[in-house]
Design an enzyme around this catalytic site. Structure first.
Site, short mmCIF file in Angstrom:
data_model
loop_
_atom_site.label_atom_id
_atom_site.label_comp_id
_atom_site.label_asym_id
_atom_site.label_seq_id
_atom_site.Cartn_x
_atom_site.Cartn_y
_atom_site.Cartn_z
N PRO A 379 0.84 -1.20 0.00
CA PRO A 379 0.00 0.00 0.00
C PRO A 379 0.88 1.25 0.00
CG PRO A 379 0.05 -0.99 2.18
CD PRO A 379 0.82 -1.91 1.30
N ASP A 555 5.75 2.28 2.46
CA ASP A 555 4.82 1.17 2.66
C ASP A 555 4.02 1.46 3.92
OD1 ASP A 555 3.52 -1.20 3.17
OD2 ASP A 555 5.29 -2.48 2.91
N HIS A 556 2.72 1.72 3.76
CA HIS A 556 1.90 2.14 4.89
C HIS A 556 1.67 1.01 5.90
CE1 HIS A 556 -0.34 4.92 7.09
NE2 HIS A 556 -1.13 5.43 6.15
N ARG A 557 2.00 -0.22 5.55
CA ARG A 557 1.91 -1.29 6.53
C ARG A 557 3.00 -1.15 7.59
NH1 ARG A 557 2.78 -6.53 3.20
NH2 ARG A 557 4.54 -5.21 2.57
#
Length: 583
Positions: A379, A555-557
C-alpha cells in the site's frame, strides 16, 4: 548381501538443495530406479532414484535437510553384493575335477582361465558381469586414461534463458582451468563462464545468440584421468525421473468431468483447508505463476501426484475467485496481492495505422515484473515536501575544485545520500523490511542506500554500502563508479543487493514531482525532482531561494503517515543547513 551407502548423484552443479520428500523407509525392499528422495532446487523438482535393488537398512537424511552431490542418502543392503569376489579367491583352478563342480554350483564366483574350454568360459564371464558392475566406481578411474567430461552452465543467481554474446573457444583448443569459454549477458550484468577443467575441448553444443540457463550443456572436454570417474553416471536416471515428475504439468487445460455423486470443484475448493504456502509441494514454475497472479498456494487444492500443485490448479483457483465461488481468508496477507484482477484485453492496433512490434528488453521486462509486484502488494503512500538548498549549492560549488583534486565529482547526490543515511538512523522504522508473512519486521543495523541509474536498457539500482561510515568524497567517488558499471552492464550481483533505502533523482531531467514505486523488500524510496528558484517569504519579504522537491513513497503497513511527514521534514532541515549532519 552387502551393505553400501547410496549418495546424491550429479544434480547439475546445484548445492544445498532441499529435500521435500522421503519416499522410502527403513526395512523397505526396493528395485533399481525406485525413488529414494525428492529434491526441489530453485529451478526444478527431481526424484533421486536408487541405482540398484536391495533392502533399505537406514535412511540417513530427513525432510527439510539440504544436500549436495556426493552426500549420503541411505544405507542399502544391495542384492548380489560384494560376496562374489571373496568366493572367487577360493575357487580351484579351472581344469580340475573340483573346478567343474564349482563352476556348476557357484557360476558367479568362477573366473575363466586358460585351462577351461570355450563352453565353460562363456557362462563364467556372463555370471561375473553383475559382480563387476557392483564394484565401486573409483576402480574404473585407476587406469589414468583421459576422460570425456561434460561442461555445464554454473549457478547464474537465479537468472534463466541468458543470451550468449560471445564464444571464446573453438573445438580442439587446449584449455587451462578457469579459461573463459563463453560470455553471457543477463539483465543485470555480463559474465564469463570459465572452464572447470584443464584439457582439450572436444565438442561445443552452443553458439553465439543461444540462450542458456543453469545446468545447460556447453560442451565436452577431454581431461586427464582422475579418481572421480563415473561420478556423473547416475545423472541420466535422475534426469529421467525429473522429467517424469514434470510430466503431469503437460495435462490438458480442460478440467476432468466430475463423476456422479462426487463433490463439485466449488465444494472441494470450499472444503480445502489453507496451508502454509512455503510448505506446499509445487515446482518453481508453478510458484512463479502464483506470484505473478497474486495467489497464495496454501489456498490452492492440489491435483498432482503426492499432492503437488500444478499450473492447472492455480488457474482453476483464479477462475473460482473471479467467479466469486472462492474467497481469500483475511488471515492470509499474501492472498490479497492482486489475484482475480482481470487482464487488459489485447487489441489489434494495425486497424488504426502502421505499427511495428518488437520484444521488450530483458532488463525492462525484469523491472516491470518487480515494479508491478511491489505496486500490487504494497500500500503506497507518497509524502511531498520541499528543501531549501540555496546554501548547500553555494557550499557545493565552492568545494568543487577541492573535490576534483581528490578525484571526485561533487554533485548534489552525495549530500542527499548522506542526509538520508542520517535520517534513517533518526527514524529506524524506515530501515526495516517486512517478511512474506506480512507480520514480522526485520530491523536492519546497517545503512546501505541504492541509487536508481537510468541506462539505455532500463533502470538499474546499484547499492552504496555503509553510507553512514563514509565521507562525502567517498560517496561521490563510489556513486560515479557504480553508475559507470551500470551503464556498461558490469555490475556484480552483490553490488545490486542488500539495499535499505533507495533514491531516485530526476533533477537533471525536469519535472515538479512524481510518485516513485518502492523497491521492495525496502519500505521507502525518495524521489527528487528538479530544483527551481522560488520566492519564499522570510517573515519580512519574499526572497529568491533554490527549492528542491522531495517525494517520499513508503509502505503504509510498516510506516505511519506522521512518520513519513517527520522524515521529509528532517531531510528538508538537513539539506537546508548541511552542518546539522555534524550534530
Amino acid at each position: 548381501m552387502s551393505s553400501e551407502i547410496i549418495k546424491v548423484p550429479d544434480i547439475g552443479g546445484s548445492t544445498d538443495v532441499e529435500i521435500i520428500e522421503i519416499a522410502v523407509s527403513e526395512g523397505d525392499t526396493i528395485d533399481a530406479e525406485d525413488t529414494l528422495i525428492t529434491l526441489e532446487s530453485d529451478k526444478a523438482s527431481m526424484d533421486v532414484p536408487s541405482p540398484k535393488a536391495g533392502k533399505v537398512v537406514k535412511v540417513l537424511v530427513k525432510v527439510g535437510d539440504t544436500v549436495s552431490e556426493g552426500d549420503d542418502i541411505v544405507e542399502l543392503e544391495a542384492e548380489g553384493g560384494g560376496e562374489a569376489p571373496a568366493e572367487a579367491s577360493s575357487t580351484p583352478a579351472p581344469g580340475s575335477s573340483e573346478s567343474a563342480e564349482s563352476a556348476e554350483e557357484k557360476p558367479a564366483a568362477t573366473s575363466s582361465g586358460s585351462g577351461g574350454g570355450a563352453d565353460d568360459a562363456a557362462p563364467t564371464q556372463e555370471s561375473a558381469a553383475p559382480a563387476a558392475d557392483a564394484a565401486p566406481a573409483e576402480e574404473d578411474a585407476s587406469n589414468g586414461e583421459p576422460e570425456r567430461k561434460e561442461i555445464r552452465v554454473p549457478d547464474l543467481s537465479g537468472s534463466s534463458d541468458v543470451p550468449i554474446i560471445e564464444v571464446g573457444v573453438s573445438v580442439g583448443d587446449e584449455l587451462e582451468e578457469e579459461d573463459p569459454l563463453i560470455t553471457l549477458e543477463s539483465d543485470k550484468a555480463s559474465m564469463d563462464v570459465p572452464s572447470p577443467y584443464k584439457g582439450k575441448l572436444l565438442e561445443l553444443t552452443v553458439k553465439e545468440g543461444d540462450t542458456v540457463s543453469e545446468g545447460d550443456l556447453i560442451g565436452y572436454m577431454e581431461v586427464a584421468g582422475t579418481s572421480v570417474a563415473g561420478s556423473a553416471k547416475p545423472k541420466p536416471a535422475a534426469e529421467s525421473k525429473a522429467q517424469k515428475a514434470q510430466a503431469p504439468a503437460a495435462k490438458p487445460d480442460k478440467p476432468a468431468e466430475t463423476p456422479a455423486g462426487a463433490p463439485s470443484p466449488e465444494a472441494q475448493m470450499a472444503a480445502h483447508k489453507p496451508r502454509d504456502g512455503k510448505l506446499v509441494h509445487a515446482g518453481p514454475a508453478v510458484r512463479m505463476l502464483a506470484r505473478e497472479l497474486g495467489v497464495d498456494l496454501g489456498l490452492v487444492k492440489p491435483s498432482g501426484p503426492k499432492e503437488r500443485v500444478l499450473k492447472e490448479d492455480v488457474h482453476a483457483y483464479v477462475k473460482q475467485v473471479m467467479a466469486g465461488k472462492a474467497s481469500t481468508p483475511a488471515a492470509a496477507p499474501s492472498a490479497a496481492s492482486g489475484g482475480g484482477i482481470p487482464p487488459i484485453p489485447d487489441q489489434d492496433f494495425s486497424e488504426f495505422g502502421e505499427v511495428e512490434e518488437r520484444p521488450i528488453g530483458r532488463l525492462m521486462k525484469m523491472g516491470a515484473t518487480n515494479l508491478h509486484r511491489s505496486w500490487v502488494n504494497l500500500p503506497h503512500v507518497t509524502q511531498f515536501d520541499e528543501a531549501d538548498i540555496t546554501e548547500l549549492e553555494a557550499f557545493r560549488k565552492s568545494m568543487k575544485a577541492e573535490a576534483e583534486a581528490q578525484g571526485a565529482k561533487l554533485t548534489p547526490l552525495p549530500f542527499l545520500v548522506k542526509a538520508c543515511a542520517y535520517a534513517l538512523q533518526q527514524y529506524p522504522q524506515f530501515n526495516i523490511s517486512l517478511k512474506a508473512d506480512g507480520v514480522t519486521l526485520v530491523q536492519k543495523k546497517y545503512v546501505h542506500i541504492g541509487i536508481a541509474v537510468d541506462t539505455p536498457d532500463g533502470l538499474m539500482v546499484p547499492v552504496i554500502r555503509d553510507v553512514d561510515k563514509k565521507s562525502l568524497i567517498d560517496i561521490a567517488k563510489e556513486s560515479v563508479e557504480l553508475a559507470k558499471k551500470a551503464q556498461t552492464k558490469k555490475l556484480k550481483r552483490e553490488e545490486m543487493t542488500g539495499g535499505c533505502f533507495t533514491i531516485s533523482s530526476l533533477g537533471s531531467i525536469g519535472g515538479t514531482a512524481f510518485t516513485p514505486i518502492i523497491n521492495a523488500p525496502e519500505v521507502a524510496i525518495l524521489g527528487i525532482s528538479k530544483a527551481q528558484m522560488k520566492p519564499v517569504w522570510d517573515g519580512k519579504a519574499f526572497e529568491p531561494r533554490l527549492m528542491m522537491p522531495l517525494c517520499l513513497s513508503f509502505d503504509h503497513r510498516a510506516v505511519n503517515g506522521a512518520d513519513g511527514a517527520r522524515f521529509t521534514a528532517l531531510l528538508s532541515q538537513l539539506l537546508s543547513d548541511i552542518r546539522r549532519l555534524l550534530l
